[in-house]
Design an enzyme around this catalytic site. Structure first.
Site, PDB file in Angstrom:
ATOM      1  CG  PHE A  11      -1.392   1.711   1.399  1.00  0.00           C
ATOM      2  CD1 PHE A  11      -2.419   1.990   0.252  1.00  0.00           C
ATOM      3  CD2 PHE A  11      -1.550   1.713   2.666  1.00  0.00           C
ATOM      4  CE1 PHE A  11      -2.940   3.131   1.283  1.00  0.00           C
ATOM      5  CE2 PHE A  11      -2.309   2.885   3.357  1.00  0.00           C
ATOM      6  CZ  PHE A  11      -2.863   3.832   2.536  1.00  0.00           C
ATOM      7  CG  ASN A  32       8.086 -11.540   0.334  1.00  0.00           C
ATOM      8  OD1 ASN A  32       7.314 -10.415   0.339  1.00  0.00           O
ATOM      9  ND2 ASN A  32       8.594 -12.285   0.938  1.00  0.00           N
ATOM     10  CE1 TYR A 144       4.200  -4.269  11.397  1.00  0.00           C
ATOM     11  CE2 TYR A 144       3.133  -2.891  12.593  1.00  0.00           C
ATOM     12  CZ  TYR A 144       3.675  -2.514  11.906  1.00  0.00           C
ATOM     13  OH  TYR A 144       3.587  -1.829  10.706  1.00  0.00           O
TER      14      TYR A 144
END
Ligand code: UDP
Length: 326
Positions: A11, A32, A144
């Site tokens: 994005f 990827n 994350y």
């Protein structure tokens, strides 16, 4: 300049690529395609100044001399980084290191896409860059949050020990065209649900807050930071704060949808509040966002309508992003 963008099919990576090409640069995109999409780059098929390399940056790489590296490769939505937890840790450590090595080898500048998740579930509000955060190192979001925090330490290490010209942007919730329709983020979920006439899934009581930045504003701040001499983290986000319930009501209004709002369980460790203090970006970069949420949603509707008509996979990710999945 010849510029490397990792995560170019994502994005933000694809919007950044467009912006750099529009400024006259050449771009080598690396992706990827684990969460990125070739559809985000389809319009560049005949662009001679753009080259795409399908590669996982967790393996060392070099696609020739570059003068700048933007490191944007990582799963970024909660649904995706839960699904790709170990890959997320890997790209935030080995991947970032490999990208830094490219910059070091070529004497290039480097900007790393960091995140408001570095603040975790913040106890300070709004969040300024000197707040160290409140992150659960072993919770479902840790793959994350800690990968991004490690990346910040690594990037800072390359600046400190190798004198690399590095920059760290802490990105707050961003939305706009090309937001993964099925990646479970709140704006894409609500807009898609509203356009389909399905219920808008508000998690918890909807009183948790987020601050939403339209993508062109975000990219503008990032490009300004890349050209600056600031090496410590800088928040780039829209400081107007919304409860998630207000966000759902705004999507209802903008789409003219009569979809009802339903309440579902709050995911584990879902931050209760998030709002950037952007004084630093204002002072250093002369930057502030200009597009309000309603306007940005209107600018995004055509994209979401088109993706629904294109008949892409139609799983409603709102169903996979609830507490149990986290
Ligand atoms: N959320 C929601 N309904 C959805 C998707 C998300 O209420 O269908 C909430 C989520 O619980 C969080 C906020 O919206 O409080 C933002 O979620 P998102 O996944 O977009 O990003 P986050 O800021 O949590 O990383």
């Amino acid at each position: 300049m010849r510029i490397l963008v990792t995560g170019a099919a994502g994005f933000l990576g694809s919007h950044l690529t467009d912006r750099l090409l529009a400024e006259g640069h050449s771009v080598v995109g690396v992706d990827n395609l684990s969460t990125g999409s070739l559809a985000n780059l389809a319009h560049l098929q005949n662009e001679p100044r753009f080259q795409l390399e399908e590669h996982d940056i967790c393996a060392p790489f070099d696609f020739g001399r570059v003068e700048y590296v933007y490191n944007f490769a990582s799963p970024a939505s909660p649904v995706n980084y839960h699904r790709l937890g170990l890959e997320t840790l890997e790209v935030g450590s080995s991947g970032t290191r490999n990208a830094l090595e490219v910059a070091r080898r070529h004497g290039a500048g480097f900007l790393h896409a960091s995140t408001s998740e570095c603040y975790g579930d913040p106890l300070v509000h709004p969040q300024s860059e000197d707040y160290w955060g409140n992150v659960n190192p072993v919770g479902p979001r840790s793959v994350y949050d800690e990968a991004k925090r490690f990346s910040e330490a690594l990037v800072t290490g390359y600046h400190r020990y190798h004198a690399l010209n590095t920059h760290l942007v802490r990105i707050f919730n961003t939305y706009g065209p090309r937001l993964g329709r099925d990646d479970g983020r709140v704006i894409s979920n609500f807009v898609v649900q509203a356009l389909r006439g399905e219920p808008l899934t508000v998690y918890g009581d909807g009183q948790q807050t987020r601050s939403f930045c339209y993508v062109s504003d975000e990219i503008d701040g990032i490009v300004r930071l890349a050209a600056s001499s600031e090496h410590t983290p800088v928040n780039i986000g829209n400081p107007v704060e919304w409860t998630i319930l207000e966000c759902a009501e705004t999507v209802q209004r903008v789409t003219g949808s009569s979809s009802p709002i339903v309440f579902e369980p709050l995911p584990v460790d879902d931050p209760m509040q998030r709002k950037p203090d952007i004084s630093k970006a204002r002072e250093l970069l002369g930057w502030e966002p200009g597009i309000a949420l309603e306007q940005g949603l209107l600018l995004s509707l055509d994209y979401f309508r088109a993706t629904l008509l294109a008949g892409q996979p139609t799983t409603l990710v709102g169903q996979t992003a609830t507490a149990g999945a986290s």
